[in-house]
Design an enzyme around this catalytic site. Structure first.
Site, PDB file in Angstrom:
ATOM      1  N   TYR A 175       0.818  -1.219   0.000  1.00 17.78           N
ATOM      2  CA  TYR A 175       0.000   0.000   0.000  1.00 17.78           C
ATOM      3  C   TYR A 175       0.850   1.266   0.000  1.00 17.78           C
ATOM      4  O   TYR A 175       0.486   2.272  -0.604  1.00 17.78           O
ATOM      5  CB  TYR A 175      -0.968  -0.003   1.187  1.00 17.78           C
ATOM      6  CG  TYR A 175      -2.147  -0.913   0.940  1.00 17.78           C
ATOM      7  CD1 TYR A 175      -3.044  -0.631  -0.096  1.00 17.78           C
ATOM      8  CD2 TYR A 175      -2.361  -2.047   1.707  1.00 17.78           C
ATOM      9  CE1 TYR A 175      -4.114  -1.466  -0.340  1.00 17.78           C
ATOM     10  CE2 TYR A 175      -3.436  -2.885   1.469  1.00 17.78           C
ATOM     11  CZ  TYR A 175      -4.312  -2.582   0.435  1.00 17.78           C
ATOM     12  OH  TYR A 175      -5.366  -3.406   0.177  1.00 17.78           O
ATOM     13  N   GLU A 190       2.567 -29.962  10.954  1.00 15.44           N
ATOM     14  CA  GLU A 190       2.066 -29.204   9.789  1.00 15.44           C
ATOM     15  C   GLU A 190       0.837 -28.384  10.148  1.00 15.44           C
ATOM     16  O   GLU A 190       0.737 -27.217   9.804  1.00 15.44           O
ATOM     17  CB  GLU A 190       1.748 -30.165   8.639  1.00 15.44           C
ATOM     18  CG  GLU A 190       1.134 -29.452   7.423  1.00 15.44           C
ATOM     19  CD  GLU A 190       0.852 -30.381   6.247  1.00 15.44           C
ATOM     20  OE1 GLU A 190       1.337 -31.533   6.276  1.00 15.44           O
ATOM     21  OE2 GLU A 190       0.152 -29.951   5.329  1.00 15.44           O
ATOM     22  N   ASP A 226       1.232 -34.371   6.786  1.00 16.95           N
ATOM     23  CA  ASP A 226       0.321 -35.256   6.068  1.00 16.95           C
ATOM     24  C   ASP A 226       1.114 -36.171   5.149  1.00 16.95           C
ATOM     25  O   ASP A 226       2.207 -35.824   4.706  1.00 16.95           O
ATOM     26  CB  ASP A 226      -0.646 -34.438   5.192  1.00 16.95           C
ATOM     27  CG  ASP A 226      -1.741 -33.752   6.000  1.00 16.95           C
ATOM     28  OD1 ASP A 226      -1.910 -34.116   7.190  1.00 16.95           O
ATOM     29  OD2 ASP A 226      -2.412 -32.842   5.451  1.00 16.95           O
TER      30      ASP A 226
END
Ligand code: ADP
Ligand code: MG
Lengths: 694, 366
Positions: free
Chosen positions: B99, B195, B247
């Site tokens: 910005y 995770e 995973d």
């Protein structure tokens, strides 16, 4: 007869174009244009031209103009000035069997052939006949034409106030020129007798060809309003102007002079003013008139044209050059263009003692050895009398075959008067300057959809403003700035060529860009001997030639079998001693392969110039855009670097800009080179094709 | 304001970059910024150090080049903004920086940056070309990640006991450099990087860390720089081994590999972030049999997964035979498993049986 011959002889001696020339006016029989188009004259009939036939010609002539009879009827011999017309036996026979038809009946039946089918078209035809005559006369006399065309709505009062006529109504058409004028004695016949003119019997590039012209307009006016045509003419300073009112005796096809007055205070030193009151439809017809006037100005850059219309500002197309077009010369017919019937007629009329002499005097490019070769090839004896030829069809056919079997030099082509590429360009520029600013009609209702090409430039003014283009570039080479728009203009005048023994010359010009819409079919402007062709675009050989040209080679899009699409107006002009039209209405060019080919070659040549331009322009636009992007970024970068280092922002900017110039210039040079190479490749390819075809 | 040595150095680097541009244009040359290339072609796996490192290939970003001009300009907008941040002693997010540097160019409708996606890579470019860390430029990425365990730390002067962090844990800041975070007393035996936030919560609720004496930390998927740097510091300074629990899918393998030897994108920071000795404890492609996971908790791999797995087979850091088997098994079976699949065996199966057994049996990959 003798008087006519004398007059003809006089003309041969190249009288400086003056009013005296009018003496050479002769009566002519109506010609069937397709027949003329097909060569010089058809020869289906056995001809016995006799003085008797000539005497009875008048009635036959009228009958002969019946379109149904056209195919079977004999037609006039080629237009060598030294010959007088004769009637042919078949015509004579037919004349005997027919009652006399009044000229008004003839006119009424044939008005569609003559361009008076409806009140809108009649308005255009009336103006066209008068203007074509004015331009022809000025050119012949060597005068820079200044022509005023005026249309008056009789529903308006003298000050031009009131309600415009909606639909059919009474109008006055006035055409005034500064030409040589017309000698007093000739005026009645020219304007009060149908089929009377000077241009029919000669092989010479001119606007009028059939001698139907102006008197037909007078006839139309008379039939629709009952008012006689008014003609004022003056032949020179010392002479008074004469004002006539002429009525046509429709039974006899003869003029009746209603009034004939000397006019003291006519401002013109010389010139002619023609006024016709006619029934017309201005509201639907004006777009054609507008187009005719604009296009006439375009194809006659040496003419100044004033155009006055009801309730509209006067429009003036100033001349773009003070140079008169080259004088068109009259030529003798070329043997390869003559058809059997015409050959027989010519032989019958010949005053030579033998065929050899006949061939040498009646035709161009026939020297004694050539004549000898023709005779040898035909197996005809030199001593044969021409008259025998004229009476013996078999003999004539032998000669005709012999002619075709002999190699004969092409006719001289210096008889033509093209617009010329430079003047075509100037014509386009001044045309664009006028139509751009003062688009013709304001309240067009688009009802008359005779020609889809009748789009109006004025509409374009109203379109949404385009986004501001990147920083202004100077015009590219070949680009013209006209009324705030930039057009690329390219013109090509081909060398003269010959079809069927008739010299012709093709010119093509284009104006690309500017305010033409980019997503529409191009505008095709067609001209024959400088006369705009406004109708039957689809049937015209010019259209065929442009459609057959592959414009995608030249970076325009082109739907299959159509005119290309793009912001472009394309002008096609054919100049010829005899322009072959598809019909008497003289609205579309016949499809002669030689002519189509020439138009294509000219279009390709123009197209190549266009392609080079478009490619350069695209590059230039890209470069400009690119430069402006850099400039914007430089602003930002300089600001950042200034804040980081504390160095002067302006100094940083200056340094960047200096590099920018150098970098983009180097880029440009490199890209230009690439471009030129690419364009050369592209140019080389079609050119090779062209040469093969030539 | 007086600058510390690091800040002074950073400012100097930015200034030198800008001066090199001035010098170029003064000499009528096309100015450029030289940027080390951050792509697979320019990273190599340093076997000895066990980390991914940036090669020596660089790319010159010229100003006078239509394709590069805008990025060149953006590089200096970011440089300018960073210099200001450093000089004013403020730190901001990379979103904030977007910005700060975004505005309309001239009187056009073009902006300096259209999206943050445009400014983020420019920041990374600047880091590598200046050889300055993001933190040194006073920038941080979005923060995510939490941590608990038997350890006391100081964060910006506040002492924090990570044994008393409730259910949420301590939010790991983006910048965890020594000047911000210092490590204190601890009883931890190892570090467990998990995770997923949800699985981490199970470990926290079950007080796994208390029982096992370990630090548990999660990064919400791909761990952000703060988390990775934190793990690396804990590993290096407290000399604790690192275990990674992810995973069983290509993405999980990737997270492990990033933790272990660094990412391609941030290869230049590998030395500060990677833990080459990190161990992969699961979920392994062979666990489905070992732990009797029913097939109905498996997820079918899609084409993208398979392609990604195949790609990994070629990574030099997965060249090890055991890793090849691991990945090949996943491709062969065509299924993948989330950590949550273990809950099928009981809600605390993962904390009470699965992981303890793994660690006990040293059933991991390195
Ligand atoms: N405005 C004019 N100025 C001079 N001569 C004219 C003018 N209008 C007509 N003429 C003469 O009248 C002749 C007949 O004209 P017209 O009937 O239109 O037939 P065409 O034009 O085909 O010869 C022309 O050939 C020309 O000699
Ligand atoms: Mg005429």
């Amino acid at each position: 007869m003798a008087a006519i011959k004398k007059a003809a002889a006089k003309r041969k001696v190249k009288v400086p174009a003056k009013a005296e020339r009018q003496l050479s006016l002769i009566e002519v029989a109506p010609a069937s244009a397709p027949a003329r188009a097909a060569g010089v004259a058809p020869g289906k009939v056995t001809v016995k031209a006799t003085a008797k036939a000539l005497a009875k010609a008048k009635a036959a002539r009228v009958a002969a103009a019946e379109p149904e009879a056209e195919l079977e009827l004999p037609v006039e011999p080629p237009a060598a000035a030294e010959r007088t017309p004769r009637r042919r036996a078949t015509a004579e026979q037919m004349a005997k069997g027919q009652r006399e038809i009044s000229i008004s009946e003839f006119f009424t039946k044939n008005r569609h052939l003559l361009g008076f089918d409806n009140p809108s078209k009649a308005l255009l035809t009336t103006i066209k006949e008068a203007v074509d005559n004015s331009l022809d006369a000025c050119e012949e006399a060597g005068i820079l034409p200044e022509i005023t065309i005026e249309v008056r709505d009789l529903a308006l009062d003298v000050r031009g106030q009131g309600e415009l006529t909606k639909g059919e109504g009474r109008f006055v058409v006035i055409v005034e020129d500064n030409g040589p004028g017309i000698v007093k004695g000739q005026v009645p016949k020219i304007f009060g007798k149908l089929l009377y003119g000077s241009k029919f019997h000669r092989l010479k590039q001119a606007r009028g060809q059939q001698g139907i012209g102006i008197s037909a307009a007078a006839m139309y006016g008379q039939l629709t309003t009952g008012r006689p045509i008014r003609v004022t003419s003056r032949t020179g300073k010392g002479k008074p102007a004469h004002a006539f009112e002429i009525q046509i005796d429709t039974r006899k096809n003869d003029p009746t002079v209603v009034s004939d007055q000397e006019q003291k205070d006519w401002p013109q030193e010389h010139g002619t003013r023609v006024e016709l009151e006619i029934v017309a439809d201005w509201r639907t017809g004006q777009r054609f008139v507008n187009r005719y006037v604009e296009h006439t100005a375009l194809s006659n850059p040496h003419a100044t044209v004033h155009y006055l219309r009801p309730k509209q500002e006067r429009l003036t197309f100033p001349r773009a050059t003070d140079e008169l077009p080259r004088e068109a010369l009259e030529i003798k017919p070329h043997p390869h263009g003559v058809e059997l019937g015409a050959l027989m007629l010519m032989a019958a009329e010949s005053r030579s003692h033998d065929v050899k002499g006949f061939l040498q005097t009646a035709f161009s490019r026939v020297s004694a050895p050539v004549a000898g070769a023709i005779l040898k090839n035909s197996g005809i004896k030199e001593r044969l009398r021409p008259r025998e030829l004229g009476e013996d069809r078999a003999l004539a056919e032998k000669l005709h075959k012999g002619i075709l079997a002999t190699r004969i030099m092409a006719p001289s082509t210096n008889c033509l008067s093209p617009i010329g590429d430079e003047l075509m360009k100037r014509g386009l520029v001044s045309f664009l300057s006028v139509i751009e600013t003062e688009g013709p009609e304001a309240e067009d209702d688009g009802q008359l959809d005779l020609d889809s090409a009748a789009k109006k430039p004025v509409r374009r003014k109203g379109k949404a403003p385009e986004p501001a283009p990147p920083p202004e570039l100077p015009p590219e080479e070949g680009e013209e700035r006209i009324k705030g728009h930039k057009y690329f203009i390219a013109t090509v005048t081909r060398p003269p060529k010959v079809y069927r023994g008739n010299p012709f010359q093709v010119e093509v010009g284009l104006a690309f860009g500017g305010s033409w819409p980019a997503d529409k079919t191009i505008e095709l402007f067609r001209f024959a001997n400088r006369v705009p062709l406004l109708f039957q675009r689809g049937a015209c050989g010019m259209t065929e030639a442009i459609v057959k040209t592959d414009w995608r080679n030249y970076l325009l899009s082109q739907p299959k079998g159509s005119l290309p699409v793009g912001p472009m107006a394309l002008l096609v002009h054919i100049a010829s001693v005899w322009v072959p039209f598809t019909s008497e209405a003289k609205e579309a060019l016949a499809h002669y392969p030689e002519i189509i080919r020439e138009i294509q070659l000219a279009a390709q040549e123009c197209g190549r110039k266009l392609a080079t331009f478009i490619r350069k322009k695209k590059q230039a636009d890209y470069q400009a855009q690119r430069r402006s992007i850099f400039e914007l970024y430089i602003e930002e970068v300089a600001g950042s670097i200034h804040r980081i280092t504390g160095n002067s922002r302006d100094a940083i900017k200056r340094d960047f800009l200096r590099v920018a110039e150098q970098v983009t210039e180097a880029d440009l040079a490199a890209e230009d080179k690439k471009l030129d190479e690419a364009s050369e490749k592209l140019t080389r390819r079609p050119r090779r094709r062209d040469e093969e075809a030539e | 304001m007086r600058l510390d040595a690091v800040s002074k150095k950073t400012v100097g680097k930015i200034e030198r970059l800008a001066e090199s541009v001035i010098k170029s244009v003064k000499g009528r040359k096309n100015p450029f910024v030289e940027i080390p290339i951050r792509s697979l072609a320019n990273v190599h796996f340093d076997k000895k150090k066990g980390v991914v490192q940036l090669g020596s290939q660089t790319q010159k970003r010229y100003f006078f080049n239509v394709a590069m001009a805008k990025k060149f300009m953006q590089t200096f907008l970011v440089s300018d903004a960073c210099k200001e941040l450093v000089e004013s002693g403020k730190t901001t997010s990379i979103r904030d920086l977007y910005y700060i540097t975004k505005h309309t160019i001239g009187d056009t409708r073009q902006n300096t940056f259209e999206e943050q996606d445009e400014s983020d890579p420019i920041i990374e470019d600047l880091e590598v070309s200046l050889d300055a860390l993001r933190e040194e430029l006073h920038l941080f990425a979005s923060r995510k990640g939490s941590m608990v365990g038997p350890v006391t730390i100081r964060d910006s002067g506040d002492t924090i006991d990570l044994r008393r962090m409730g259910s949420g844990g301590w939010a790991v800041p983006s910048i965890v450099e020594e000047n911000v975070v210092q490590l204190g007393k601890h009883e931890a035996r190892y570090i467990l990087l998990i995770e997923k936030d949800a699985v981490w919560s199970r470990f926290n609720e079950d007080k796994f860390w208390k029982r096992e004496k370990c630090i548990i930390i999660q990064g919400g998927g791909q761990p952000p720089r703060g988390v990775r740097r934190m793990v690396q510091r804990l590993h290096a300074e407290l000399r604790l081994p690192v275990y990674v629990l992810v995973d069983n899918d290509p993405w999980g393998f990737y997270i492990y590999s990033v933790m272990k030897q660094g990412s391609i994108n941030l290869a230049y920071e590998s030395m500060r972030m990677a833990v080459p000795s990190a161990r992969f404890v699961g979920l392994s492609s062979f666990d489905k049999d070992k732990y009797e996971l029913p097939m109905n908790v498996a997820i079918k791999m899609d084409d993208g997964d398979v392609a990604r797995a195949r790609q990994m087979l070629a990574y030099p850091w997965f060249a090890d035979k055991r890793w090849q088997r691991e990945i090949q098994e996943m491709v062969r079976s065509g299924v993948k498993f989330e950590l949550e699949a273990l809950s099928r065996r009981g809600i605390s199966f993962i904390t009470e049986e699965y992981l303890p057994k793994k660690l006990r049996e040293k059933d991991w990959l390195e």
